[in-house]
Motif scaffolding. Sequence first.
Motif, short mmCIF file in Angstrom:
data_model
loop_
_atom_site.label_atom_id
_atom_site.label_comp_id
_atom_site.label_asym_id
_atom_site.label_seq_id
_atom_site.Cartn_x
_atom_site.Cartn_y
_atom_site.Cartn_z
N THR A 49 0.99 -1.20 0.08
CA THR A 49 -0.12 -0.03 0.09
C THR A 49 0.84 1.19 0.15
OG1 THR A 49 -1.65 1.28 1.28
CG2 THR A 49 -0.14 -0.12 2.61
N ASP A 50 0.27 2.33 -0.42
CA ASP A 50 1.04 3.61 -0.32
C ASP A 50 0.35 4.38 0.90
OD1 ASP A 50 -1.58 3.82 -1.46
OD2 ASP A 50 -0.97 5.90 -2.21
N SER A 51 -0.42 3.80 1.67
CA SER A 51 -1.03 4.30 2.93
C SER A 51 -0.38 4.24 4.26
CB SER A 51 -2.55 3.65 2.76
OG SER A 51 -3.37 4.23 3.96
N GLN A 98 -7.91 8.11 10.65
CA GLN A 98 -7.61 7.97 9.13
C GLN A 98 -8.83 7.93 8.35
OE1 GLN A 98 -6.18 3.70 10.54
NE2 GLN A 98 -7.26 3.45 8.38
N GLY A 99 -8.86 7.86 7.33
CA GLY A 99 -10.02 7.71 6.36
C GLY A 99 -11.30 7.00 6.73
N PHE A 123 -14.10 2.61 -2.66
CA PHE A 123 -13.05 1.94 -2.05
C PHE A 123 -13.62 0.93 -1.13
CE2 PHE A 123 -9.54 1.21 1.26
CZ PHE A 123 -8.72 0.47 0.27
N THR A 125 -13.19 0.15 2.18
CA THR A 125 -13.71 0.62 3.36
C THR A 125 -14.90 1.55 3.32
OG1 THR A 125 -12.16 2.58 3.43
CG2 THR A 125 -11.66 0.45 4.61
N THR A 190 -14.37 9.53 -6.04
CA THR A 190 -13.15 9.19 -5.45
C THR A 190 -12.03 9.83 -6.22
OG1 THR A 190 -14.12 7.15 -4.51
CG2 THR A 190 -11.92 7.28 -4.68
N ASN A 194 -8.95 4.65 -7.01
CA ASN A 194 -8.18 3.49 -6.76
C ASN A 194 -8.61 2.25 -6.84
OD1 ASN A 194 -6.35 2.21 -5.05
ND2 ASN A 194 -6.95 2.53 -2.99
N CYS A 225 -8.55 11.24 -0.94
CA CYS A 225 -7.43 10.73 -0.43
C CYS A 225 -6.17 11.33 -1.30
CB CYS A 225 -7.40 9.23 -0.30
SG CYS A 225 -8.54 8.50 0.41
N ARG A 226 -6.34 11.17 -2.55
CA ARG A 226 -5.34 11.33 -3.63
C ARG A 226 -5.48 12.51 -4.50
NH1 ARG A 226 -6.01 5.99 -2.80
NH2 ARG A 226 -4.45 4.81 -1.75
N SER A 263 -8.24 10.31 3.68
CA SER A 263 -7.10 9.64 4.61
C SER A 263 -5.59 10.26 4.15
CB SER A 263 -7.26 8.37 3.98
OG SER A 263 -5.81 7.67 4.52
N LYS A 265 -3.14 9.42 5.15
CA LYS A 265 -2.15 8.43 4.95
C LYS A 265 -1.63 8.73 3.48
CE LYS A 265 -2.59 4.89 7.67
NZ LYS A 265 -3.27 3.68 8.16
N LYS A 266 -2.28 8.99 2.66
CA LYS A 266 -2.00 9.08 1.38
C LYS A 266 -1.25 10.51 1.08
CE LYS A 266 -5.28 5.39 1.32
NZ LYS A 266 -5.80 5.34 2.73
N ARG A 408 -2.27 -5.01 -7.41
CA ARG A 408 -1.89 -3.75 -7.25
C ARG A 408 -0.59 -3.51 -6.76
NH1 ARG A 408 -4.42 0.86 -3.22
NH2 ARG A 408 -3.09 -0.53 -1.66
N1 F0G Z 1 -10.70 5.98 0.25
C1 F0G Z 1 -9.76 5.37 -0.55
C2 F0G Z 1 -9.89 5.84 -2.26
C3 F0G Z 1 -8.60 4.76 -0.03
O1 F0G Z 1 -7.70 4.22 -1.01
C4 F0G Z 1 -8.55 4.35 1.39
C5 F0G Z 1 -7.43 3.57 1.61
C6 F0G Z 1 -9.67 4.99 2.24
C7 F0G Z 1 -10.66 5.77 1.70
C8 F0G Z 1 -9.63 4.57 3.66
O2 F0G Z 1 -8.33 5.21 4.31
O3 F0G Z 1 -7.14 3.61 5.24
O4 F0G Z 1 -7.11 6.03 6.19
O5 F0G Z 1 -8.90 4.43 6.45
N2 F0G Z 1 -6.74 2.91 1.04
C9 F0G Z 1 -5.54 2.17 1.58
C10 F0G Z 1 -5.03 1.44 0.17
C11 F0G Z 1 -5.86 1.46 2.73
O6 F0G Z 1 -4.16 0.50 0.63
O7 F0G Z 1 -5.39 1.63 -0.83
P1 F0G Z 1 -7.93 4.74 5.45
#
Ligand code: F0G
Length: 460
Positions: A49-51, A98-99, A123, A125, A190, A194, A225-226, A263, A265-266, A408
């Motif tokens: 992951t890039d997260s 987180q997201g 995505f 989640t 989105t 992703n 996220c991105r 999120s 984390k991206k 991926r």
């Molecule tokens: N939306 C998208 C488009 C995502 O890619 C992710 C997470 C989330 C929501 C949720 O965010 O992880 O901070 O709770 N994607 C990671 C991935 C896990 O590997 O693509 P999160």
Amino acid sequence: MKTIIEPFRIKVVEPIRMTTRAERERILAEAGYNVFLIRAEDVLIDLLTDSGTGAMSSLQWAGVMRGDESYAGARSWYVLRDKIRELTGFEHVLPTHQGRASERILFELIGGRGKIVPNNSHFDTTRANVEHTGAQAVDLVIDEGKDPRSKHPFKGNMDLAKLEALFERVRRELPPGGTLRDRIPVAMVTVTNNSGGGQPVSLENLRAVRKLCDRYGVPFFLDACRFAENAWFIKTREPGQQDRSVRDIVREMFDLCDGATISAKKDGIVNIGGLLLLRDPELVRRADELLILTEGFITYGGLAGRDLEAMAQGFEEVVHEDYLQYRIRSTAYLGEALLRAGVQIVEPPGGHAIYIDARHFCPHIPPAQFPGQALVCGLYRHAGIRGVEIGSVMFGGGGTPPPMELVRLAIPRRVYTQSHIDYVIEAIGELFARRGELRGLEIVEQQPSLRHFTCRFRET
Ligand code: F0G
């Protein structure tokens, strides 16, 4: 100069360790052929992951030291809030850990049985959080977005005709006096998409979704996220956008929507963190209540002051254009090399990851035996590389097979160098030459929801 370089030098390094093939064989079997269950130290190049896997800058680490850990009203909170306001124009910024925490709060407030949430592609989640409330999640990405070979520059675009058809159909079913918003509480897009290959959405498409939502009275949210990577694609691919700054494009993307889940984390380039952006004051009030109940006080969410500080700096650095040029170019470098080696990927290369078409890679493995998972296992066994399946394992639990079987390879931000990626290219080329040896899998243990994280397999 034609050579695009990393716009940074490296101050801290982290050793990585090679394993033998025999060790990896044993590790894989012990993990039930699920790479989520492998210890990270047993992975050489981790593209899971890039997260949350990015490298922070010296200024972010300096921010960690500056973090104000006061419970309420910490200085670090105002630093973050002001940065997000400046970047997005959103007055109401809610910090979350987180997201998915942002998603859970949002859908707890606006989801529910009988409701429908359209998205270009949810995505996993996001889908799970929508469905958890009893609502239905529908994916309406354009058809090109489901064809790995289509070279459409914005394969993440929402199919406007399908979105309008959904709005029309649901409107016809409304009881007298009912509003569409009661049934479709939000339309989401989105960026980048992703689940559909990290593909961008054009500004033209976002503007059109906004218009359609206005016409039908449906709020429009981004899963952002991105957002910065998406803005770079807009700047470099969309006619008329070349002369605008990324910051300016980012601002327009956010100006178009009524809210966003993020999120950090991206594109926040931090290891943990998230945001929920809202405009509607009544929704903000209810979201604040839930935030306090389940995440933390409104000036820290589920985070420490140092995290807020690192996030503020990450959101600043991610819109720097030399960073984005390097980022998108280095992902394309991997994708172009794989194409030259004969490996079919989702074209054109995405922003944060390269997605291998596993049906093409393993034509001898039927979807029921998870060709993507077979390739993931093959890559780890052969070279210690960890990727992730985005196909029937991740999305096929409900019985309907997803449109694509993908693997991926996500690129953590600022972590691997070009020679790491050259190693990945060589390994995949070798595996492709021996792809007939890859074996299908069957699931022997699984959870009812988000099964890909924990299920166990057996090789057939
Ligand atoms: N939306 C998208 C488009 C995502 O890619 C992710 C997470 C989330 C929501 C949720 O965010 O992880 O901070 O709770 N994607 C990671 C991935 C896990 O590997 O693509 P999160």
